[in-house]
Design a protein around this motif. Structure first.
Motif, PDB file in Angstrom:
ATOM      1  N   GLN A  35      40.053 -14.562 -24.682  1.00 20.82           N
ATOM      2  CA  GLN A  35      38.917 -15.325 -24.218  1.00 20.82           C
ATOM      3  C   GLN A  35      38.486 -14.840 -22.831  1.00 20.82           C
ATOM      4  O   GLN A  35      37.304 -14.705 -22.558  1.00 20.82           O
ATOM      5  CB  GLN A  35      39.255 -16.807 -24.166  1.00 20.82           C
ATOM      6  CG  GLN A  35      38.069 -17.660 -23.778  1.00 20.82           C
ATOM      7  CD  GLN A  35      38.433 -19.122 -23.725  1.00 20.82           C
ATOM      8  OE1 GLN A  35      39.361 -19.554 -24.388  1.00 20.82           O
ATOM      9  NE2 GLN A  35      37.726 -19.856 -22.933  1.00 20.82           N
ATOM     10  N   GLY A  36      39.444 -14.595 -21.948  1.00 19.37           N
ATOM     11  CA  GLY A  36      39.134 -14.077 -20.625  1.00 19.37           C
ATOM     12  C   GLY A  36      38.432 -12.736 -20.726  1.00 19.37           C
ATOM     13  O   GLY A  36      37.485 -12.459 -20.003  1.00 19.37           O
ATOM     14  N   SER A  69      36.643 -11.700 -23.304  1.00 19.18           N
ATOM     15  CA  SER A  69      35.300 -11.890 -23.839  1.00 19.18           C
ATOM     16  C   SER A  69      34.378 -12.479 -22.779  1.00 19.18           C
ATOM     17  O   SER A  69      33.186 -12.197 -22.772  1.00 19.18           O
ATOM     18  CB  SER A  69      35.311 -12.750 -25.103  1.00 19.18           C
ATOM     19  OG  SER A  69      35.746 -14.056 -24.820  1.00 19.18           O
ATOM     20  N   SER A  70      34.930 -13.276 -21.857  1.00 17.67           N
ATOM     21  CA  SER A  70      34.119 -13.807 -20.767  1.00 17.67           C
ATOM     22  C   SER A  70      33.632 -12.666 -19.876  1.00 17.67           C
ATOM     23  O   SER A  70      32.475 -12.642 -19.475  1.00 17.67           O
ATOM     24  CB  SER A  70      34.916 -14.806 -19.934  1.00 17.67           C
ATOM     25  OG  SER A  70      35.184 -15.957 -20.674  1.00 17.67           O
ATOM     26  N   LEU A  75      29.780 -11.679 -19.315  1.00 16.03           N
ATOM     27  CA  LEU A  75      29.154 -11.668 -17.995  1.00 16.03           C
ATOM     28  C   LEU A  75      28.605 -10.287 -17.620  1.00 16.03           C
ATOM     29  O   LEU A  75      27.627 -10.198 -16.881  1.00 16.03           O
ATOM     30  CB  LEU A  75      30.147 -12.139 -16.931  1.00 16.03           C
ATOM     31  CG  LEU A  75      30.426 -13.633 -16.924  1.00 16.03           C
ATOM     32  CD1 LEU A  75      31.628 -13.949 -16.042  1.00 16.03           C
ATOM     33  CD2 LEU A  75      29.206 -14.417 -16.466  1.00 16.03           C
ATOM     34  N   GLY A 114      24.432 -11.592 -21.349  1.00 13.88           N
ATOM     35  CA  GLY A 114      24.957 -12.531 -20.360  1.00 13.88           C
ATOM     36  C   GLY A 114      24.075 -12.596 -19.126  1.00 13.88           C
ATOM     37  O   GLY A 114      23.775 -13.682 -18.619  1.00 13.88           O
ATOM     38  N   GLN A 160      38.643 -15.453 -11.632  1.00 10.91           N
ATOM     39  CA  GLN A 160      37.776 -16.564 -12.008  1.00 10.91           C
ATOM     40  C   GLN A 160      37.152 -17.216 -10.779  1.00 10.91           C
ATOM     41  O   GLN A 160      35.969 -17.561 -10.784  1.00 10.91           O
ATOM     42  CB  GLN A 160      38.563 -17.602 -12.811  1.00 10.91           C
ATOM     43  CG  GLN A 160      38.937 -17.134 -14.188  1.00 10.91           C
ATOM     44  CD  GLN A 160      39.879 -18.094 -14.904  1.00 10.91           C
ATOM     45  OE1 GLN A 160      40.318 -19.094 -14.349  1.00 10.91           O
ATOM     46  NE2 GLN A 160      40.207 -17.774 -16.145  1.00 10.91           N
ATOM     47  N   TYR A 171      26.998 -21.366 -17.631  1.00 11.07           N
ATOM     48  CA  TYR A 171      28.171 -20.589 -18.005  1.00 11.07           C
ATOM     49  C   TYR A 171      29.242 -21.485 -18.625  1.00 11.07           C
ATOM     50  O   TYR A 171      29.869 -21.126 -19.619  1.00 11.07           O
ATOM     51  CB  TYR A 171      28.711 -19.837 -16.786  1.00 11.07           C
ATOM     52  CG  TYR A 171      29.892 -18.954 -17.069  1.00 11.07           C
ATOM     53  CD1 TYR A 171      29.853 -18.017 -18.094  1.00 11.07           C
ATOM     54  CD2 TYR A 171      31.054 -19.043 -16.315  1.00 11.07           C
ATOM     55  CE1 TYR A 171      30.945 -17.196 -18.356  1.00 11.07           C
ATOM     56  CE2 TYR A 171      32.138 -18.231 -16.556  1.00 11.07           C
ATOM     57  CZ  TYR A 171      32.077 -17.308 -17.581  1.00 11.07           C
ATOM     58  OH  TYR A 171      33.157 -16.509 -17.836  1.00 11.07           O
ATOM     59  N   GLN A 172      29.433 -22.681 -18.062  1.00 15.29           N
ATOM     60  CA  GLN A 172      30.401 -23.633 -18.616  1.00 15.29           C
ATOM     61  C   GLN A 172      30.018 -23.998 -20.055  1.00 15.29           C
ATOM     62  O   GLN A 172      30.886 -24.083 -20.925  1.00 15.29           O
ATOM     63  CB  GLN A 172      30.473 -24.909 -17.763  1.00 15.29           C
ATOM     64  CG  GLN A 172      31.129 -24.701 -16.416  1.00 15.29           C
ATOM     65  CD  GLN A 172      32.609 -24.443 -16.529  1.00 15.29           C
ATOM     66  OE1 GLN A 172      33.038 -23.386 -16.986  1.00 15.29           O
ATOM     67  NE2 GLN A 172      33.399 -25.394 -16.103  1.00 15.29           N
ATOM     68  N   LYS A 181      30.767 -21.011 -22.278  1.00 13.21           N
ATOM     69  CA  LYS A 181      32.212 -20.883 -22.492  1.00 13.21           C
ATOM     70  C   LYS A 181      32.711 -21.922 -23.490  1.00 13.21           C
ATOM     71  O   LYS A 181      33.537 -21.624 -24.334  1.00 13.21           O
ATOM     72  CB  LYS A 181      32.962 -21.027 -21.162  1.00 13.21           C
ATOM     73  CG  LYS A 181      32.969 -19.750 -20.353  1.00 13.21           C
ATOM     74  CD  LYS A 181      33.606 -19.890 -18.994  1.00 13.21           C
ATOM     75  CE  LYS A 181      34.966 -20.486 -18.985  1.00 13.21           C
ATOM     76  NZ  LYS A 181      35.617 -20.487 -17.672  1.00 13.21           N
ATOM     77  N   ARG A 208      34.505 -21.063 -26.933  1.00 13.68           N
ATOM     78  CA  ARG A 208      35.823 -21.612 -27.264  1.00 13.68           C
ATOM     79  C   ARG A 208      35.804 -22.257 -28.643  1.00 13.68           C
ATOM     80  O   ARG A 208      36.699 -22.041 -29.454  1.00 13.68           O
ATOM     81  CB  ARG A 208      36.223 -22.632 -26.194  1.00 13.68           C
ATOM     82  CG  ARG A 208      37.671 -22.660 -25.898  1.00 13.68           C
ATOM     83  CD  ARG A 208      38.110 -23.572 -24.772  1.00 13.68           C
ATOM     84  NE  ARG A 208      37.116 -24.299 -24.033  1.00 13.68           N
ATOM     85  CZ  ARG A 208      36.694 -23.969 -22.802  1.00 13.68           C
ATOM     86  NH1 ARG A 208      37.182 -22.918 -22.197  1.00 13.68           N
ATOM     87  NH2 ARG A 208      35.807 -24.704 -22.179  1.00 13.68           N
TER      88      ARG A 208
END
Length: 157
Positions: free
Chosen positions: A23-24, A26-27, A31, A36, A119, A134-135, A138, A142
């Motif tokens: 996940q990190g 893919s973030s 971005l 993004g 982060q 962004y939240q 995410k 998830r």
């Protein structure tokens, strides 16, 4: 046997930087992507800063992990040998078990610390509106990952 499996499994998760490593990743990909940048309305300056942040993270992770695959393989083999010796001993050596667990956890903590610093740096680059967007993104990512994992588990089971 169960202790060895749990310890090795937890150790490998920690060594990789936590359960949400993908996940990190893919973030970071999100971005740094055009999509993004478009969705969050990132400026060129923000994009440049984010790229530098993720490059620094990559360098730190690589340094902590080490470049030599054979050395990492040897370390895993040595850890497994210690674990096997611990489990096959006539009496359980709690101090040796704690030491083995501690070795794995400390490296996992270092990876987690690098990720948290990254982060934090990313958060400082984004403005309040971008943070909120962004939240939400995410959270959506998830949920999408959770659905995919549950489908994968159903087909595997």
């Amino acid at each position: 046997c169960g202790l060895a499996t749990a310890t090795l499994g937890a150790g490998s998760v920690l060594a990789k930087g936590g359960m949400h490593d993908r996940q990190g990743h893919s973030s970071a990909r999100f971005l740094l992507s055009e999509r993004g940048a478009e969705k969050l309305d990132l400026t060129q300056d923000q994009q440049t800063k984010l790229k530098a942040i993720f490059e620094a993270q990559k360098t730190q992770m690589k340094a902590l992990r080490g470049d030599d695959k054979e050395a990492r393989k040897a370390m895993r083999k040595a850890h497994k040998a210690k674990m096997d010796a611990l489990l096959s001993a006539a009496t359980f050596d709690e101090n040796a078990a704690k030491e083995l667990l501690s070795e794995r956890q400390s490296k996992g903590e270092e990876f987690a610390l690098i990720k948290l610093k990254t982060q934090h740096q990313v958060w400082q680059v984004l403005n309040a509106e971008q943070r909120e967007k962004y939240q939400e993104i995410k959270k959506h990512m998830r949920k999408k990952g959770d659905k995919k994992r549950s489908r994968d588990e159903q087909t595997a089971g």
